[in-house]
Design an enzyme around this catalytic site. Structure first.
Site, PDB file in Angstrom:
ATOM      1  N   LEU A 153      -9.944  -4.427   3.589  1.00 47.50           N
ATOM      2  CA  LEU A 153      -8.886  -3.858   3.070  1.00 47.50           C
ATOM      3  C   LEU A 153      -8.039  -2.839   3.636  1.00 47.50           C
ATOM      4  O   LEU A 153      -8.485  -2.330   4.745  1.00 47.50           O
ATOM      5  CB  LEU A 153      -9.757  -2.820   1.748  1.00 47.50           C
ATOM      6  CG  LEU A 153      -8.582  -2.309   0.664  1.00 47.50           C
ATOM      7  CD1 LEU A 153      -8.269  -3.648  -0.264  1.00 47.50           C
ATOM      8  CD2 LEU A 153      -9.474  -1.318  -0.199  1.00 47.50           C
ATOM      9  N   ASP A 154      -6.644  -3.052   3.319  1.00 47.71           N
ATOM     10  CA  ASP A 154      -5.584  -1.932   4.273  1.00 47.71           C
ATOM     11  C   ASP A 154      -5.683  -2.288   5.568  1.00 47.71           C
ATOM     12  O   ASP A 154      -4.943  -1.536   6.322  1.00 47.71           O
ATOM     13  CB  ASP A 154      -6.007  -0.487   3.781  1.00 47.71           C
ATOM     14  CG  ASP A 154      -6.066   0.020   2.356  1.00 47.71           C
ATOM     15  OD1 ASP A 154      -5.456  -0.867   1.723  1.00 47.71           O
ATOM     16  OD2 ASP A 154      -6.547   0.740   2.086  1.00 47.71           O
ATOM     17  N   GLU A 155      -5.935  -3.505   5.992  1.00 47.53           N
ATOM     18  CA  GLU A 155      -6.089  -3.584   7.479  1.00 47.53           C
ATOM     19  C   GLU A 155      -5.429  -5.107   7.959  1.00 47.53           C
ATOM     20  O   GLU A 155      -5.502  -5.551   9.030  1.00 47.53           O
ATOM     21  CB  GLU A 155      -7.304  -3.617   8.146  1.00 47.53           C
ATOM     22  CG  GLU A 155      -7.872  -2.316   8.221  1.00 47.53           C
ATOM     23  CD  GLU A 155      -9.241  -2.087   9.006  1.00 47.53           C
ATOM     24  OE1 GLU A 155      -9.430  -2.868   9.849  1.00 47.53           O
ATOM     25  OE2 GLU A 155     -10.014  -0.996   8.986  1.00 47.53           O
ATOM     26  N   GLY A 201      -6.832   3.774   1.680  1.00 45.12           N
ATOM     27  CA  GLY A 201      -7.668   4.081   0.517  1.00 45.12           C
ATOM     28  C   GLY A 201      -6.904   4.296  -0.740  1.00 45.12           C
ATOM     29  O   GLY A 201      -5.684   4.263  -0.797  1.00 45.12           O
ATOM     30  N   HIS A 239       0.809  -1.113  -0.131  1.00 43.33           N
ATOM     31  CA  HIS A 239      -0.055   0.011  -0.044  1.00 43.33           C
ATOM     32  C   HIS A 239       0.785   1.361  -0.013  1.00 43.33           C
ATOM     33  O   HIS A 239       1.923   1.621   0.860  1.00 43.33           O
ATOM     34  CB  HIS A 239      -1.076   0.097   0.926  1.00 43.33           C
ATOM     35  CG  HIS A 239      -2.029   0.921   1.169  1.00 43.33           C
ATOM     36  ND1 HIS A 239      -1.497   2.424   1.590  1.00 43.33           N
ATOM     37  CD2 HIS A 239      -3.006   1.072   0.607  1.00 43.33           C
ATOM     38  CE1 HIS A 239      -2.868   3.186   1.336  1.00 43.33           C
ATOM     39  NE2 HIS A 239      -3.713   2.322   0.584  1.00 43.33           N
TER      40      HIS A 239
END
Lengths: 282, 282, 282, 282
Positions: free
Chosen positions: A225-227, A199, A190
């Site tokens: 997402l993204d975690e 995001g 990311h």
């Protein structure tokens, strides 16, 4: 010099290290490097042991013995042989810097793996794959066909006997179903210092916030997402002189570096997921 | 929660880790964190094990058993108890930043030690010692009296039962005799990125060379000045705008950070000297 | 948005900035970013001014006026137009990471230049050049033929109207004659934190010294090898666990990053040589 | 060598740099270092010029002339004399590391300012103030008395003719009214890499998220807590071995370093607020 790596997770209990070390010694294993760690929150115990492959009497007896020990101590374990390379699939969209980087590191043997498959939702990067003679499959994705696309992707992963999936700036969200089918085996990059700027447009957000450092984060993909559990992060300094394009350029260096480090750690069996976090052995 | 740390160096041999782990387990020790490493050049094996003190049945039986094991495996070993603080003497001259830094870190319990003694060749920093109520001894040094001064210093170290000497920008050279009497127990901070700019005026040299990074190096003192085993190094960015005074100011941050990290690693028994180098466990 | 960059070096004198700024204003120039610096050692004054190209009335009148002003103030100056890309030749031997890196950065427009020529003393990297359709010339070099080889190289540089030469891990020493013909126009990457570990095997030296950081240095080539004015440096952390191969791999990241930053600074006219050092404007 | 620093913000317009440089030259000013920057979002132009004080004919004529020029170009400007030290008040609560750090940097003349006042809501750090003979005022704060407490604090700031307020781990929120009375003149240190982990327990949040880097952020205080323009940020690496206490200890180094850098930049007139962001000249 070939070596074997054993990683173990189990409930903490006195005598664990001794039991495992003694078993390995009986099998002829001579330890090169090892690290043991107790996580105080979960009360789980984590071990990684690396030993000479040449001196081990029999790998089948090694594996059989480990199974027994594992039952006794409720161990989750994984044994990997330095001579058996993991098979890696790289997912990309249109940007090429992470793809080139991974391929070149693999070619220079810094990343000890095979790359038998590149999957993309666009044709853009086919020429890169062809330069290096790696099979390239374009699987277009749109909202209406995602399920079907993922079936095609999973079929490809199966055909090519893939061990690890790398999302190298793949700009599509994978379904929870897909992600759950590959637990701790999908690594994403990311382009921000998570949890800041999760995001879609982190560099724009960074510019608007006027931060003095930008970052990149590599993590295992999870349904949220993204975690997913973070494996590696790095930052670089920016200033008021930097425009969006400068941030993006600077960020490319971070992205490829952070992704490569995370992939290397994974391939060397140095990462174990521990709840929402990771243990990354040195 | 009190803990015990055991560090071991010995010739590599199969079964080492098992023997030690089994012994510890029999003594009631429950491992919190451990690391083992084989140095391929020397073929020596290095271990550091940390375990709960509370569960160990008897420390005298632990120590007796270790002696036996050590004889069998030709081990050099050291056992330290988190509740027994090392006694540290700080040598200084006129600059105060490292001295303040060490004292404040000790006061905040980041550095787990006692500081019962400060020795200086000048009176300049006596007020700092007094602020914190630490005994301060001024032992003037000049070429003709060095031998006598060192005798006085060594006497003070003995009186105060000192375990570790920190040269916190002490601007005098210690004799080979002094240094040999304290093997791997004198930590120095040099204000450059060694081996570059050894000697007396590293910042001036850095300025003249036009380097873009300056550094600091913490190492054990040996008879050859600035050549002892390196424990820790760090750098900071400089530019054409920086004058000598800026480099010195920037350098102060490096010096105190690098020295504190090295001292902390030493106090936590994470450093083992390995020939001309150090093993620094994580 | 096209812009023009003016860099100026001249003896310090009151009214310098005013005279130049007034002249530029009269020519229609609108400053985007500028930096001025007086070097106290040489008493020389350095300026870099960037302004919108679109608003400048006439570049020939701009250049004519600058010549007059330069005579009056004894200025050395250079005017560069963002639309006119510098022509870069890359010299390589057998390792490919810096070459790939420079090409990919040029392709992504992070490095604003043309790369019409790659020269090597080996055939090894011809396929890389061909992948990207860049002319590749192999000019073998040995001790007896160096003079002849350099003549051939210089002829190629002339033919391709080269502005800048990058030694991207080119493992041959260039003669003093060659280097003097390209003052401040040959950028080299050295795989150590200079001045430490100058010479041929820096990673081996770093390993033997037990340093905790390794580095890379990019500098202009001068007749004295490894002593040219430093443009950029960076370091990375290493540990006792790292073998020579790990240092080399870690070093590759440093080399390509440091070289790319130095080349970018040069191409953006942010570097001015100032005696044995460089001014690198932000 | 005394010098004068002029910072200017104004709408962009051709001829700006020339007009200002010419005026300064007429006043006898000889520029040492200058930087000019156009912010493309706001279309404002930012300048910082440093020049020898000794050669300026008359400061009153300098200031009078600047007023005229400012009216013509709609400039906001600030003139500061290196010989006139800013007067700084430090607000603290119970932790001492930032307080010691600022005082010691001021004592070593790295921070060129006076510190005539320390304000705290607790008595804890009075001894530190006394060590260095700095007036210390305890102004207790609780919910019911905040307004009254702030009136007392503002009175103290006025009495001591304070130019800059530093919140050195002051654990109370200042009212919007207080903050607005001191625009861009209150510097806070937040113990996280903002915007991540805003609020009260950033190290705990960092630990729970499993981030691999922790950070600190120095910013001007605004009515919205933790959202003021960022001046400086830095990060440090952490691992699965680090407990909360380790993060806090590591964080202390970040906090004092980041705060000191931000304060130094402010005192040297290198920071100009630009909307929600800052310009920080090199």
């Amino acid at each position: 010099m070939p070596y074997i790596t054993l990683t173990v997770t189990c409930p903490d209990r006195r005598g664990l290290v001794a039991a495992l070390a003694q078993f390995l010694s009986q099998q002829g294993a001579n330890i090169i490097h090892a690290e043991e760690h107790r996580d105080t929150t979960s009360n789980l115990f984590y071990q990684r042991m690396q030993f000479d492959a040449a001196k081990v009497d029999s790998t089948s007896s090694l594996e059989k013995g480990l199974k027994k020990l594992a039952a006794r101590f409720k161990m989750t374990w994984r044994l990997s042989y330095s001579e058996t390379l993991q098979r890696v699939a790289i997912f990309v969209s249109k940007v090429d810097h992470c793809l080139y980087d991974l391929i070149l590191r693999q070619r220079s043997r810094e990343l000890r793996c095979e790359i038998p498959l590149i999957i993309s939702n666009h044709e853009t990067l086919r020429p890169v794959a062809e330069q290096f003679k790696i099979p390239f499959h374009c699987v277009p994705v749109d909202k209406t066909t995602r399920e079907q696309s993922e079936r095609a992707q999973m079929e490809l992963l199966k055909q090519h006997r893939i061990d690890l999936v790398i999302l190298a700036r793949y700009m599509q969200v994978l379904s929870a179903k897909f992600v759950r089918a590959w637990p701790s085996r999908i690594i994403n990059i990311h382009h921000s210092f998570l949890p800041a700027f999760a995001g879609g447009e982190p560099y724009r957000q960074a510019l608007e916030h006027g931060v003095k450092l930008i970052g990149a984060t590599s993590h295992y993909a999870t349904a949220n997402l993204d975690e997913g559990p973070i494996i590696e992060q790095e930052v670089a300094r920016v200033s008021h002189r930097d425009q969006l394009g400068d941030l993006i350029a600077r960020g490319r260096d971070l992205e490829r570096l952070v992704l490569a480090r995370a992939v290397r750690a994974h391939l060397e069996d140095r990462v174990i997921v521990c709840g929402k976090k990771t243990i990354v052995f040195s």
